[in-house]
Design a protein around this motif. Structure first.
Motif, PDB file in Angstrom:
ATOM      1  N   ASP A 138      32.048  55.622  32.357  1.00 38.12           N
ATOM      2  CA  ASP A 138      32.348  54.193  32.490  1.00 38.12           C
ATOM      3  C   ASP A 138      32.874  53.913  33.898  1.00 38.12           C
ATOM      4  N   TYR A 139      31.975  53.779  34.860  1.00 35.71           N
ATOM      5  CA  TYR A 139      32.383  53.540  36.240  1.00 35.71           C
ATOM      6  C   TYR A 139      32.998  52.150  36.411  1.00 35.71           C
ATOM      7  N   THR A 140      32.489  51.176  35.691  1.00 35.77           N
ATOM      8  CA  THR A 140      33.055  49.827  35.788  1.00 35.77           C
ATOM      9  C   THR A 140      34.503  49.807  35.300  1.00 35.77           C
ATOM     10  N   GLY A 141      34.748  50.394  34.151  1.00 34.65           N
ATOM     11  CA  GLY A 141      36.120  50.451  33.629  1.00 34.65           C
ATOM     12  C   GLY A 141      37.050  51.226  34.543  1.00 34.65           C
ATOM     13  N   HIS A 142      36.537  52.299  35.138  1.00 35.71           N
ATOM     14  CA  HIS A 142      37.335  53.121  36.058  1.00 35.71           C
ATOM     15  C   HIS A 142      37.780  52.298  37.272  1.00 35.71           C
ATOM     16  N   VAL A 143      36.847  51.620  37.919  1.00 28.73           N
ATOM     17  CA  VAL A 143      37.175  50.837  39.110  1.00 28.73           C
ATOM     18  C   VAL A 143      38.115  49.687  38.765  1.00 28.73           C
ATOM     19  N   LEU A 144      37.867  49.011  37.659  1.00 28.37           N
ATOM     20  CA  LEU A 144      38.736  47.899  37.261  1.00 28.37           C
ATOM     21  C   LEU A 144      40.132  48.394  36.909  1.00 28.37           C
ATOM     22  N   TRP A 145      40.226  49.600  36.333  1.00 27.40           N
ATOM     23  CA  TRP A 145      41.559  50.136  36.027  1.00 27.40           C
ATOM     24  C   TRP A 145      42.326  50.404  37.321  1.00 27.40           C
ATOM     25  N   ASN A 146      41.670  51.002  38.301  1.00 24.33           N
ATOM     26  CA  ASN A 146      42.338  51.227  39.587  1.00 24.33           C
ATOM     27  C   ASN A 146      42.792  49.902  40.201  1.00 24.33           C
ATOM     28  N   ALA A 147      41.934  48.880  40.120  1.00 22.85           N
ATOM     29  CA  ALA A 147      42.284  47.587  40.694  1.00 22.85           C
ATOM     30  C   ALA A 147      43.464  46.951  39.964  1.00 22.85           C
ATOM     31  N   ALA A 148      43.562  47.193  38.652  1.00 21.39           N
ATOM     32  CA  ALA A 148      44.631  46.582  37.847  1.00 21.39           C
ATOM     33  C   ALA A 148      45.886  47.442  37.776  1.00 21.39           C
ATOM     34  N   ALA A 149      45.864  48.644  38.373  1.00 19.39           N
ATOM     35  CA  ALA A 149      46.999  49.565  38.245  1.00 19.39           C
ATOM     36  C   ALA A 149      48.330  48.944  38.695  1.00 19.39           C
ATOM     37  N   VAL A 180      55.267  56.504  42.984  1.00 19.71           N
ATOM     38  CA  VAL A 180      54.244  56.855  43.962  1.00 19.71           C
ATOM     39  C   VAL A 180      52.915  56.972  43.245  1.00 19.71           C
ATOM     40  N   ALA A 181      51.844  56.550  43.914  1.00 21.41           N
ATOM     41  CA  ALA A 181      50.501  56.621  43.338  1.00 21.41           C
ATOM     42  C   ALA A 181      49.809  57.900  43.791  1.00 21.41           C
ATOM     43  N   GLU A 182      49.159  58.579  42.853  1.00 21.62           N
ATOM     44  CA  GLU A 182      48.393  59.794  43.164  1.00 21.62           C
ATOM     45  C   GLU A 182      46.984  59.655  42.614  1.00 21.62           C
ATOM     46  N   TYR A 183      46.021  60.110  43.381  1.00 28.34           N
ATOM     47  CA  TYR A 183      44.641  60.136  42.910  1.00 28.34           C
ATOM     48  C   TYR A 183      44.372  61.462  42.215  1.00 28.34           C
ATOM     49  N   GLN A 184      43.898  61.385  40.977  1.00 25.93           N
ATOM     50  CA  GLN A 184      43.440  62.585  40.301  1.00 25.93           C
ATOM     51  C   GLN A 184      42.080  62.992  40.865  1.00 25.93           C
ATOM     52  N   LYS A 185      41.652  64.192  40.519  1.00 26.80           N
ATOM     53  CA  LYS A 185      40.366  64.676  41.009  1.00 26.80           C
ATOM     54  C   LYS A 185      39.218  63.755  40.596  1.00 26.80           C
ATOM     55  N   ARG A 186      39.330  63.133  39.441  1.00 22.53           N
ATOM     56  CA  ARG A 186      38.256  62.249  38.964  1.00 22.53           C
ATOM     57  C   ARG A 186      38.264  60.901  39.674  1.00 22.53           C
ATOM     58  N   GLY A 187      39.293  60.636  40.495  1.00 23.22           N
ATOM     59  CA  GLY A 187      39.349  59.396  41.240  1.00 23.22           C
ATOM     60  C   GLY A 187      40.163  58.308  40.588  1.00 23.22           C
ATOM     61  N   ALA A 188      40.849  58.599  39.496  1.00 23.93           N
ATOM     62  CA  ALA A 188      41.706  57.613  38.832  1.00 23.93           C
ATOM     63  C   ALA A 188      43.136  57.735  39.355  1.00 23.93           C
ATOM     64  N   VAL A 189      43.765  56.608  39.543  1.00 19.67           N
ATOM     65  CA  VAL A 189      45.142  56.587  40.012  1.00 19.67           C
ATOM     66  C   VAL A 189      46.077  56.843  38.837  1.00 19.67           C
TER      67      VAL A 189
END
Length: 485
Positions: free
Chosen positions: A192-203, A240-249
């Motif tokens: 779910d790339y759309t959900g992933h990007v929107l989650w990062n934007a809404a973090a 602090v925000a960290e990026y996981q390997k999968r690219g999710a914050v």
């Protein structure tokens, strides 16, 4: 007509000059630049500027002047101008927090973050030491799953069935921590790339909703009103925000309960660390934000993931995690960014540029999804194209509540004051004291090094780092003694 005679000496000098110029032009570019740099009339002063910036990889150059006047007499107390500096300019730090952009400045940023976070845990920097006795937690809030990805250790068990796209539902292999496949989806078509990007934007919005909701859940457990609870205690936090390997914050946060006036007052007796931990669990689970209405998105809700780590920070020596360890753990992530997820640390301008990136296909798909969603009018306010290189996340690396501890600005001001005291001088950009006024004019004239300048600045940064390591080693020897290692 009179002719100018040429003496043998002049001819020899001219031939030598031309031969020297020919040799310089034949040198590689960096060697030519080294020759140019060595001929600077104020090379020593330029080296002083580079050392003052700590060997900054991309210093900012300013030109201008500053004059300090005595308001009572009108006399000039001090005047400084860059006219006498090399090239008529002054170098200052770029202050980039990313280690991929500037190692010396990112190291300083990490050090400041360590002091900022530790002050909120142990006191100091204007924070009373009594905060050690306040309820304190170290919390990690994660993103939900957007599809199975390869993970370190034993990966997903092998299944006899395949997904609808024909990809296996499991892996079954052992992956080391540095394996390149970690974080990559088992099936990119199912992810779910759309959900992933929107989650990062809404973090950032999810974090704010969580903090506000935390007051409500504390009130419910204490049996007080939602309005009344804010007059009884204050939630102080730094995350602090960290990026996981999968690219999710995901967020690492220090959460502390204070009294109604902040760190100088104690919270009510019922506000314990155990109660705070319970409230954190329920408050995080209750968050559900709806993205903007869009036919391209559908009906989804943005939530925190089910993985939630909570550690109580004890004021005694028997705690599992020390305050210094937490401060160091949080601080190290301020020098890291999206490059830990395999993406890039610069803004992108076109789909063609995205296609040409040397990144993993997973990172490319996330960046391209952010770019596509950013073109939708209903998502324009998220500015996803401007933050496509950050996989949609546009929040700050580190944020804190006002009362948690000191600020970066105050830490820099204290460091500048310390440097002035050591040098016996005053800062160029500030007034001396009351009764003075400073007239200053500065303008940006450039940034960065030439190839030779970069080579020398890198050497200075390495020398400074080696000196710090030696000083730290000597300090450990003085503390532990030569035989207690």
């Amino acid at each position: 007509m009179a002719t100018q005679s040429t003496t043998p000496h002049d001819a020899d000098w001219r031939r030598a000059f031309l031969a020297r110029e020919a040799r310089i032009r034949a040198l590689p570019e960096i060697d030519q630049d080294l020759v140019r740099l060595g001929q600077l009339p104020h090379l020593g002063r330029w080296l002083e500027q580079v050392r003052a910036t700590g060997g900054c990889a991309a210093p900012i150059y300013l030109s201008g002047h500053t004059t300090t006047f005595d308001t009572a007499t009108g006399g000039v107390l001090r005047h400084y101008s860059t006219e006498d500096e090399p090239g008529g300019r002054l170098a200052v730090r770029c202050r980039n927090r990313r280690a991929t952009r500037c190692g010396p400045c990112s190291r300083e940023y990490v050090g400041d973050t360590f002091q900022l976070v530790r002050a909120g845990l142990t006191g100091g920097k204007g924070i009373p030491e009594t905060v050690r006795d306040h309820p304190r937690l170290f919390v990690t809030l994660t993103a939900p799953s957007f599809g199975p990805v390869h993970r370190a250790g034993t990966c997903h068990s092998v299944s006899r069935t395949a997904c609808e796209h024909g990809s296996p539902r499991g892996c079954g292999q052992q992956h080391g921590d540095s394996d390149d496949c970690i974080g990559q989806p088992l099936c990119p078509h199912c992810y779910d790339y759309t959900g992933h990007v929107l989650w990062n934007a809404a973090a950032p919005s999810l974090w704010k909703a969580f903090r506000d909701n935390l007051y409500h859940h504390l009130a419910a457990r204490a049996g007080v009103g939602r309005t009344a609870v804010r007059g009884l205690l204050r939630i102080s936090a730094a995350k602090v925000a960290e990026y996981q390997k999968r690219g999710a914050v995901h967020f690492h946060a220090v959460i502390r309960l204070d009294g109604p006036t902040g760190p100088d007052s104690a919270p009510p007796a019922w506000a314990t660390a155990v109660l705070l931990a319970d409230a954190v669990r329920t408050a995080a689970a209750a968050i559900a934000l709806a993205p903007p209405d869009s036919a391209a998105i559908g009906d989804i809700r943005l939530r925190f993931g089910s993985q939630l780590d909570i550690h109580e920070l004890s004021s005694g020596d028997g705690g599992r995690i020390t305050d210094e360890a937490v401060a160091a753990y949080v601080a190290k992530y301020t020098s890291k960014s999206v490059e830990s997820a395999g993406a890039v640390d610069r803004r992108l301008t076109s789909l063609a540029e995205i296609r040409a990136l040397r990144v993993t296909e997973h990172a490319r798909a996330l960046i391209a999804t952010a770019w596509h969603l950013g073109g939708l009018p209903e998502l324009e306010h998220l500015r996803l194209r401007a933050w496509a290189h950050m996989l949609g996340y546009r929040g700050h690396c580190l944020t804190k509540t006002r009362a948690y501890s000191t600020t970066y600005g105050q830490l820099r001001a204290d460091r500048a004051e310390h440097a002035r005291a050591l040098a016996g001088s005053h800062d160029l950009f500030t007034d001396w004291d009351d009764g003075t006024v400073t007239d200053a004019v500065w303008r940006f004239v450039g940034q960065g090094h030439s190839p030779a300048e970069k080579l020398i600045a890198t050497g200075i940064a390495e020398d400074l780092a080696a000196s710090r390591d030696i000083a730290a080693e000597l300090a450990r020897d003085r503390h532990d003694g030569p035989f207690r290692r």
